[in-house]
Write an enzyme that holds these catalytic residues in place. Structure first.
Site, mmCIF file in Angstrom:
data_model
loop_
_atom_site.group_PDB
_atom_site.id
_atom_site.type_symbol
_atom_site.label_atom_id
_atom_site.label_comp_id
_atom_site.label_asym_id
_atom_site.label_seq_id
_atom_site.Cartn_x
_atom_site.Cartn_y
_atom_site.Cartn_z
ATOM 1 N N HIS A 1 0.850 -1.212 0.000
ATOM 2 C CA HIS A 1 0.000 0.000 0.000
ATOM 3 C C HIS A 1 0.885 1.262 0.000
ATOM 4 O O HIS A 1 0.903 2.018 0.973
ATOM 5 C CB HIS A 1 -0.850 -0.080 1.269
ATOM 6 C CG HIS A 1 -1.944 0.923 1.424
ATOM 7 N ND1 HIS A 1 -1.752 2.279 1.442
ATOM 8 C CD2 HIS A 1 -3.277 0.755 1.605
ATOM 9 C CE1 HIS A 1 -2.899 2.907 1.639
ATOM 10 N NE2 HIS A 1 -3.842 2.010 1.730
ATOM 11 N N GLU B 1 -1.182 1.608 -5.072
ATOM 12 C CA GLU B 1 -0.988 0.378 -4.307
ATOM 13 C C GLU B 1 -1.110 -0.837 -5.235
ATOM 14 O O GLU B 1 -1.990 -0.858 -6.114
ATOM 15 C CB GLU B 1 -2.038 0.309 -3.200
ATOM 16 C CG GLU B 1 -2.135 1.580 -2.363
ATOM 17 C CD GLU B 1 -3.494 1.771 -1.716
ATOM 18 O OE1 GLU B 1 -4.168 0.754 -1.426
ATOM 19 O OE2 GLU B 1 -3.918 2.932 -1.535
#
Ligand code: TA6
Length: 297
Positions: A164, A268
């Site tokens: 992420h 991400e």
């Protein structure tokens, strides 16, 4: 000096320090770059090429405490993304755990490779037995690999995974994200409505929260303010999530500065929602991400 420093033989340029909040951090210096990875969450919090601005963003308001996710960097999302029916917490438990550093090595070119492993933890008992390793290679580029192995003799391991990554940008108003044209996405700001990306470039002028699905494309972040382009290359990843909290969400996040939405964007790489993975017994799966940056022409 934390006691972890005495457990490893570390190559030149690699040291284990007491970082923010007293958490142990692996500090890496190479001929091209510098990096930092906290043992907490095996969380990359810094990568910077010599002569360039930092590539990775970390909030000035981030917590650095046991059981709390670091705000920014590269949170390791595993074994679920977002909220999960019947499970506590958002984005799984890997990012809140204290990982072990298994090894730190340097290759003949001078690139440093770190190997982290998630120790057994109570939250994992609800899943078939698995190992989760995270490899970080620091050089002219930053390479990350999240490796999941299903140790069960009989059960499939179903999971979502995601690196992420929070990227530093000069000014979100001068940023565009390229490479997702034609991909379908869920618009989390519009009740997860299913949409298709029709534009060559994504620009930001409000909260943006979009898991793009069934896309393996390399994404390019163009930052006109810092005069650089960032390539997010990936392997074994079918989902790309693009996120900027914008004004209201930034104000709601207690570990994020009200104005910091201007200096970051998340791109991400993982396997989420319909792209979740089902790993058969004994099999192994690796999510790989390579981050490259170059000055814009
Ligand atoms: O990846 C985007 C997202 O799912 C957003 O919805 C937002 O919640 C973000 O992750 C950050 O999540 P966190 O749990 O770290 O606050």
């Amino acid at each position: 000096m934390s006691n972890t420093a005495h457990q490893y033989k570390l190559p030149d340029g690699v040291s284990i320090l007491d970082g923010r909040g007293g958490l142990s951090v692996v500090s890496v210096k190479t001929p091209w770059s510098s990096a930092e990875v906290y043992l907490h969450g095996a969380h990359v919090t810094h990568f910077q090429k010599n002569g360039e601005p930092p590539l990775i963003f970390v909030s000035q308001c981030s917590r650095f405490a046991e059981g709390q996710p670091i705000r920014g960097g590269v949170p390791i999302i595993f074994p679920w993304f977002g909220a999960c029916e019947g499970r506590k917490g958002q984005h799984g438990f890997a990012r809140n755990a204290d990982w072990k550093l298994n090894a730190a090595t340097k290759d003949e070119q001078g690139r440093v490779k770190l190997e982290f492993q998630l120790p057994d933890c109570s939250e994992a008992e609800a899943f078939p037995k698995f190992t989760l390793k995270f490899f970080v290679t620091v050089g002219e580029i930053l390479e990350m690999e999240l490796q999941t192995t299903n140790l069960s003799a009989s059960d499939n391991l179903e999971f979502e995974d995601c690196l992420h990554t929070y990227f530093t940008v000069g000014d979100i108003a001068a940023v565009s994200v390229h490479g997702l044209k034609g991909a379908s996405y869920l618009d989390k700001t519009d009740n997860f409505a299913k949409k298709v990306e029709n534009d060559d470039a994504i620009h930001f002028n409000s909260e943006t929260d979009r898991p793009y699905l069934n896309t393996t494309a390399t994404v390019e972040i163009r930052d006109a303010n810092l005069g650089r382009r960032i390539l997010v290359e990936k392997e074994n990843s079918a989902s790309t999530i693009v996120w900027n909290p914008w004004i209201a969400k930034a104000q709601q996040l207690s570990d994020f500065g009200d104005e910091e939405y201007k200096q970051m964007v998340c791109v991400e790489s993982g396997n989420v929602a319909v792209n979740k993975l089902v790993l058969p017994p004994g099999k192994c799966s690796s999510l790989r991400v390579r981050l490259k940056s170059k000055k814009s022409a």
